[in-house]
Design an enzyme around this catalytic site. Sequence first.
Site, PDB file in Angstrom:
ATOM      1  N   LYS A 220       0.830  -1.205   0.000  1.00  0.00           N
ATOM      2  CA  LYS A 220       0.000   0.000   0.000  1.00  0.00           C
ATOM      3  C   LYS A 220       0.862   1.252   0.000  1.00  0.00           C
ATOM      4  CE  LYS A 220      -1.126   2.602   3.124  1.00  0.00           C
ATOM      5  NZ  LYS A 220      -1.523   3.337   4.326  1.00  0.00           N
ATOM      6  N   CYS A 290     -18.748   4.024   6.697  1.00  0.00           N
ATOM      7  CA  CYS A 290     -18.643   2.556   6.730  1.00  0.00           C
ATOM      8  C   CYS A 290     -17.561   2.161   7.740  1.00  0.00           C
ATOM      9  CB  CYS A 290     -18.322   2.027   5.322  1.00  0.00           C
ATOM     10  SG  CYS A 290     -18.632   0.263   5.158  1.00  0.00           S
ATOM     11  N   CYS A 297     -25.053   2.448   8.562  1.00  0.00           N
ATOM     12  CA  CYS A 297     -25.823   2.016   7.383  1.00  0.00           C
ATOM     13  C   CYS A 297     -27.084   2.856   7.193  1.00  0.00           C
ATOM     14  CB  CYS A 297     -26.176   0.544   7.503  1.00  0.00           C
ATOM     15  SG  CYS A 297     -24.724  -0.530   7.629  1.00  0.00           S
ATOM     16  N   CYS A 300     -26.291   5.709   5.085  1.00  0.00           N
ATOM     17  CA  CYS A 300     -25.511   5.393   3.883  1.00  0.00           C
ATOM     18  C   CYS A 300     -26.409   5.309   2.646  1.00  0.00           C
ATOM     19  CB  CYS A 300     -24.772   4.069   4.089  1.00  0.00           C
ATOM     20  SG  CYS A 300     -23.789   3.575   2.664  1.00  0.00           S
ATOM     21  N   CYS A 306     -26.348  -2.552  -0.709  1.00  0.00           N
ATOM     22  CA  CYS A 306     -25.191  -3.145  -0.033  1.00  0.00           C
ATOM     23  C   CYS A 306     -25.508  -4.554   0.476  1.00  0.00           C
ATOM     24  CB  CYS A 306     -24.765  -2.254   1.132  1.00  0.00           C
ATOM     25  SG  CYS A 306     -23.384  -2.958   2.061  1.00  0.00           S
TER      26      CYS A 306
HETATM   27  S1  SF4 Z   1     -24.711   0.076   3.886  1.00  0.00           S
HETATM   28 FE1  SF4 Z   1     -22.893  -1.123   3.342  1.00  0.00          FE
HETATM   29  S2  SF4 Z   1     -21.489   0.408   2.475  1.00  0.00           S
HETATM   30 FE2  SF4 Z   1     -23.048   1.522   3.608  1.00  0.00          FE
HETATM   31  S3  SF4 Z   1     -22.210   1.802   5.671  1.00  0.00           S
HETATM   32 FE3  SF4 Z   1     -23.436  -0.073   5.716  1.00  0.00          FE
HETATM   33  S4  SF4 Z   1     -21.956  -1.707   5.310  1.00  0.00           S
HETATM   34 FE4  SF4 Z   1     -20.986   0.201   4.653  1.00  0.00          FE
END
Ligand code: SF4
Length: 312
Positions: A220, A290, A297, A300, A306
């Site tokens: 990385k 995340c 979530c 998100c 997801c």
């Molecule tokens: S929905 Fe999926 S991408 Fe979004 S925060 Fe939750 S685990 Fe992460």
Amino acid sequence: MCSPQDFGMSAGGVRMVTRSRISGLRARPRGGREEAAPLRKGEASAEEEKSHHPVKRQRKAQSLNVAYEASDGEKGEGTKQLKAPSWEPQDWRQQLANIRTMRSGKDAPVDQLGVEHCYDPSAPPEVRRYQVLLSLMLSSQTKDQVTAGAMQRLRARGLTVDSILQTDDSTLGTLIYPVGFWRSKVKYIKQTSAILKQRYGGDIPASVAELLTLPGVGPKMAHLAMAVAWGTVSGIAVDTHVHRISNRLKWTKKVTKSPEETRIALEEWLPRDLWSEINGLLVGFGQQTCLPVHPRCQACLNQALCPAAQGL
Ligand code: SF4
């Protein structure tokens, strides 16, 4: 923040040979070698002119070679086929667009304190590149805020290969504390600085293969150093955030067990022109939304898309 493994970041045009670049600290041509310029439309190749037997234009589609950062240490990785991947994750374009929207504020720690912000912009190019590498070495298993603080203390004393070699281990440890694994890092930084002075005139090497020979430098770091210090996209820089999120979104064909496995899996399908963007984008997304534990979530935009959202 990086993972322990860190020890060991479109086509669509008609040009057949491309070279990926992002702004970097390059000040001189690497290796001093002349590189053949890609042929432009209508230009004949040297072989064609010499033989007076122009090569017939092929109507059939051919696989396209993409020349990219191959230096002495990377021979064999120098060309990759530009073709549609045999597999790509479902919904990845929409998921990526959603992450870009969520990251549009650019207000995550990585945006203010990441490696691009840790070097002295007024220092000579080779010193800036050394500072980039050093901040990457410090960043493993360390929050961006802590890395930035350590870099500030080091830079206050004039941060060069020579200044580090003249600093005793105990003082260096005090300056970089509390970065993760600071005792080991004192040792690695000293060893790496000595190698850079002896073999590279105080600069850092300009290939992933050579960077990986330096104590305490992992994949990385090497790919990020190539991107930030040399302006070259050599691969996707995968840290613990990129690794975790890629698996949650099922951006890898199979579950991957290490950042390096994830890098290989992502590079198999992700268009090359997105490679340099992925690290910063996903690191900030992992810092703000995340999260490793208790991801947000509900907030998100990818919740409905997801695969991991239901189980977390
Ligand atoms: S929905 Fe999926 S991408 Fe979004 S925060 Fe939750 S685990 Fe992460």
